[in-house]
Structure formats: structure tokens, C-alpha cells
Design an enzyme around this catalytic site. Structure first.
Site, PDB file in Angstrom:
ATOM      1  N   SER A 102       3.455  17.630  14.373  1.00 46.42           N
ATOM      2  CA  SER A 102       2.855  16.201  14.291  1.00 46.42           C
ATOM      3  C   SER A 102       2.184  15.979  14.395  1.00 46.42           C
ATOM      4  O   SER A 102       0.666  15.841  13.673  1.00 46.42           O
ATOM      5  CB  SER A 102       4.491  15.366  15.423  1.00 46.42           C
ATOM      6  N   ASP A 241       0.575   9.983  11.636  1.00 48.53           N
ATOM      7  CA  ASP A 241      -0.090  10.692  12.215  1.00 48.53           C
ATOM      8  C   ASP A 241      -0.018  11.631  11.445  1.00 48.53           C
ATOM      9  O   ASP A 241       0.711  11.667  10.349  1.00 48.53           O
ATOM     10  CB  ASP A 241       1.278  11.102  13.547  1.00 48.53           C
ATOM     11  N   ASP A 243       2.672  13.853  10.461  1.00 49.80           N
ATOM     12  CA  ASP A 243       4.209  14.011   9.792  1.00 49.80           C
ATOM     13  C   ASP A 243       4.113  12.483   9.571  1.00 49.80           C
ATOM     14  O   ASP A 243       5.239  11.985   8.770  1.00 49.80           O
ATOM     15  CB  ASP A 243       5.089  14.992  10.411  1.00 49.80           C
ATOM     16  N   ASP A 245       5.628   9.902  10.433  1.00 49.05           N
ATOM     17  CA  ASP A 245       6.565   9.256  11.200  1.00 49.05           C
ATOM     18  C   ASP A 245       6.306   8.271  12.522  1.00 49.05           C
ATOM     19  O   ASP A 245       7.092   7.422  13.179  1.00 49.05           O
ATOM     20  CB  ASP A 245       7.422  10.198  12.101  1.00 49.05           C
TER      21      ASP A 245
END
Length: 450
Positions: A102, A241, A243, A245
Site C-alpha cells: 500500500s 497511494d 495500490d 485503493d
């Protein structure tokens, strides 16, 4: 491995140290394959990743583990986490696996697992995987080994999903937007979604090299995005960010807009249109200003523990549609099953078009209470024990007494890093800063006392 490998957002750590080692990740793939394939949802898993250099290593380790369990693997390559959740559901896979840490630096990595429904694993499945990890890794006979293949047009299918969440009756043509992709998983998909919807896209943080993910870019560092928004005279800036999400925004004047403010403007607009679908779910870290602003609009609000999994569970339990975290995980259950930075950004742009208001005006009605968060390194200590130590509890009680009903103290062990997070919220910046440092010092003293 007597304790669970899973934190609040899967398994995470520094690459090369347990549990993010090739041998443990391979065994995790095997254990997850044994459990998830046995749940009766099929015999295929999807595996996607962000842009970290270690993604190649961990992808291969997972592939070996799943194959040894007799599970077929479909490799997606770099793909936003919500895209993997979406494709897991639509491709009828038994699970979707995300290789990502992340917002963490490149030297960290992690494993997140989605169920066949595209949601985070429930406690029962996590416990079953943990139990399987306790046993010796075995391998099915050669005729039953899992096969690996590349998933064709994974990006294209997710791009179409994102575009279809935006009303066809509206046009983004001519809207200038700067998007910072954090040199992460959204570096190709996110600009394409916006461009295909007619946006005048200025993309930054879209040249990953395996090492620059989240480095001075993306949702963890808005300075570059602010400067570019002002330079381009853009309508807004979007910061993903690593990833993709979660999302933070920058308004037309360069001011940052966090997840709480995004929830505020989305909830208010949905309420005005009559499609809010209940209330809003936040977390213990959600700003008190959002709670008060929603109360003024008579919108129900509840808090959960930190983690979009808990937000999702609360939404499902209450039958609500909208929830999220200050950090920018925004869940719109009528659009998807997990936090989605691209979809949330499109939701905001929809509100801007339908109201004719700039982003700054849409968030102006929410007073943001000053917050100070200090991360104290646990350095191998038991973070939970530090939080409950006598000197730390005494410091917390002192802070709570001074703040009274116009502030909050949140003290919690991180679920993704070896840290204790100290958050103080109140009306006065100086008081908040002083009390945060006082409580953080107590945590540090407790750690040093051993």
C-alpha cells in the site's frame, strides 16, 4: 507461527524478514490455496501486484505455493487493489491475491487476499489459513499441480468498470485534472480512465522503476501535486497511494482534502438527491468535525476500528452504502466491494459537475478539528502491552481530562507496521500538539523501561 500472520490489512513487513520471505510467502500461497479452494468457490486464484521490485519475487513464490496446492493461477501483473477485487468477482475465481504494501516504502511488501465475492477474508477463513500454516507443506501429485497463465486484458476490463460508475449523462470534457499515481499500481490505469472520460489529464508519479513507489509522491506526500495543480490551474488534483485503493485530493487553490472531507461532500450530495442509503461509517481516527457536520444534517454516523475491512463489515451490517477512512479509503457499496481511489475521485467530480461548485466550496461546510498523530516505534516490543502500561494510561487520562468533551485521544498499535500510533484531536492546535507529544513520550518511556 503461533500468532496470526494477518494484521488489519493482510500480511505485511520488510522484504527478506519474516513473514515476507520467499519460503513463508510460498507456504502462505499453499495454505491459502488449500483453504480457499476447499471452500467450494472454484479452483482458480487471481494474483496481481503493485510496482515494487520485490513483486517479481513474491509473485513467483505465491505461484509455486498455489501450484503445490493444486490451484490454478491467473497473473494480472501491476493492477490496483480494487481492480483485483473486481476481477476476482467477475472472473468467478475462488480468491484474489494482491502483492502490495500500500502506502509503505518500496522495501516493504505484503499480501492481501480477497474472497470469491471480492471482499476481505472473514475471521473464519483467516483462522483456517493460520491453522494450515502450522502444518508441514505438502505437494499434490504431478497430475494435479496448478497451472499458471496470464490474464488477458485485465487492465481493459477494470478501466471499463471504472468508467461505467460515472453517469453517461455527464461529460468531463475539458476538465483539467492533475493525477499523482504514486509510481504505483494505478500508473497506467488511472490516467487512461480519466482520459477516456474526456478529462484533460496531467499525470505525475507515473514512471515507476521498482523503487520510487510512494517516494515523495502520491497520497503520502501532496506537495508536488499542490504545486502542479497551481501551475496548471487545474480544477483539482488526485493523489493515489501505491495500490490505488485510497485517494486524497487537492482543491483548485492547492488545499488538501482528506478522506473525511470527501465523505462529507459525498454524503451531503447523496442526501440531497435522496440516495444516501442510510448513514456514514467512519473509524476511530475519523475527524470529530465530520461527525458534527453530519449530525447537523441529521445523517447517522458510526465508528469502527481502523481498516477498510471493518468499515465494509459495518456498512453491510447496517445496510448503508457510504463509509471510509481519513487516509482516503472510500467505500461506495453501490459501486464496489472495497476502497477504490479512482472510483471515489470520479464520484467527487460527479458532484462538482452536478452542483457547479468548485471542490473548495463543497468541503467548506465541514470544520476540521486539529489533529496530531505521532508514530512511536515499538522496536520489537509488544505494542499492545505498551498501550496498556501504567505510565501510558496515566498520560492518556491526563490528556482526556484536559480535552474534556471537545477532543479525543486515540492510542492504538499499528496493524501494518511495528508502531504505536498516538492521535490527539481538539480545538486548539497548540494544545493538541503538546498533549500528543506528552502521550508519545510516555509510550517511548514505557518502551525504554522494557
Amino acid at each position: 507461527m503461533s500468532e496470526s500472520l494477518f494484521g488489519t490489512d493482510g500480511v505485511r513487513g520488510r522484504v527478506g524478514l519474516e513473514p515476507i520471505t520467499p519460503q513463508t510467502v510460498m507456504k502462505l500461497g499453499w495454505a491459502a490455496g488449500r483453504v480457499l479452494a476447499g471452500a467450494g468457490k472454484g479452483n482458480k486464484v487471481l494474483v496481481g501486484k503493485d510496482t515494487r521490485i520485490s513483486g517479481y519475487l513474491l509473485e513467483s513464490a505465491l505461484e509455486a505455493g498455489f501450484s503445490a496446492a493444486g490451484v490454478d493461477i491467473s497473473l494480472l501483473g501491476p493492477m490496483p487493489t480494487p481492480g483485483i477485487a473486481y476481477l476476482t468477482r467477475t472472473a468467478r475465481a475462488c480468491a484474489g491475491v494482491v502483492i502490495s504494501a500500500s502506502h509503505n516504502p518500496y522495501h516493504d511488501n505484503g499480501i492481501k487476499i480477497f474472497s470469491a465475492e471480492g471482499t476481505k477474508l472473514d475471521d473464519a477463513l483467516v483462522a483456517a489459513i493460520d491453522r494450515t500454516m502450522q502444518g508441514e507443506m505438502t505437494c499434490v501429485e504431478s497430475s494435479r499441480l496448478g497451472r499458471a497463465e496470464r490474464f488477458s486484458d485485465a487492465q481493459g476490463r477494470y478501466i471499463e468498470f471504472c468508467k461505467n460508475t460515472f453517469p453517461r449523462s455527464l461529460s468531463l470534457s475539458g476538465l483539467k485534472v492533475v493525477i499523482d499515481c504514486a509510481n504505483g499500481a494505478g500508473y497506467e490505469v488511472a490516467p487512461r480512465v480519466l482520459a477516456e472520460l474526456g478529462v484533460d489529464v496531467v499525470a505525475i508519479g507515473n514512471r515507476p522503476d521498482g523503487y520510487n513507489i510512494n517516494h515523495d509522491c502520491g497520497s503520502t506526500s501532496l506537495d508536488g501535486l499542490r504545486a502542479r495543480v497551481l501551475e496548471e490551474r487545474a480544477a483539482l488534483g488526485i493523489a493515489l497511494d501505491g495500490d490505488a485503493d485510497r485517494v486524497l485530493l487537492v482543491d483548485e487553490s492547492g488545499q488538501g482534502v482528506d478522506g473525511d472531507q470527501i465523505l462529507y461532500l459525498l454524503a451531503g450530495h447523496r442526501q440531497a438527491l435522496g440516495n444516501l442509503g442510510g448513514g456514514v461509517v467512519g473509524t476511530v481516527m475519523t475527524n470529530l468535525g465530520l461527525q458534527q457536520a453530519l449530525a447537523q444534517r441529521e445523517i447517522p454516523f458510526c465508528r469502527t476500528g481502523v481498516g477498510d475491512r471493518f468499515v465494509h463489515e459495518a456498512l453491510v451490517e447496517r445496510g448503508w452504502l457510504l463509509g471510509g477512512e481519513t487516509s482516503g479509503h472510500i467505500i461506495c457499496l453501490d459501486k464496489g466491494t472495497t476502497g477504490d481511489g479512482i472510483v471515489a475521485a470520479l464520484e467527487v467530480m460527479q458532484v462538482m459537475l452536478e452542483t457547479g461548485e468548485p471542490l473548495s466550496a463543497l468541503v467548506a461546510g465541514m470544520e476540521v478539528f486539529p489533529q496530531e498523530t505521532i508514530n512511536v516505534h515499538a522496536d520489537g516490543a509488544n505494542a499492545g502491552a505498551l498501550v496498556e502500561s501504567v505510565r501510558v494510561r496515566a498520560a492518556v487520562e491526563t490528556a482526556e481530562t484536559e480535552l474534556g468533551t471537545r477532543g479525543r485521544v486515540v492510542l492504538r498499535p499499528s496493524g501494518t507496521e511495528p508502531l504505536v500510533r498516538v492521535m490527539i484531536e481538539g480545538e486548539d492546535v497548540g494544545t493538541v500538539d503538546r498533549l500528543a507529544r506528552m502521550v508519545a513520550a510516555a509510550v517511548d518511556d514505557a518502551r525504554n523501561a522494557g
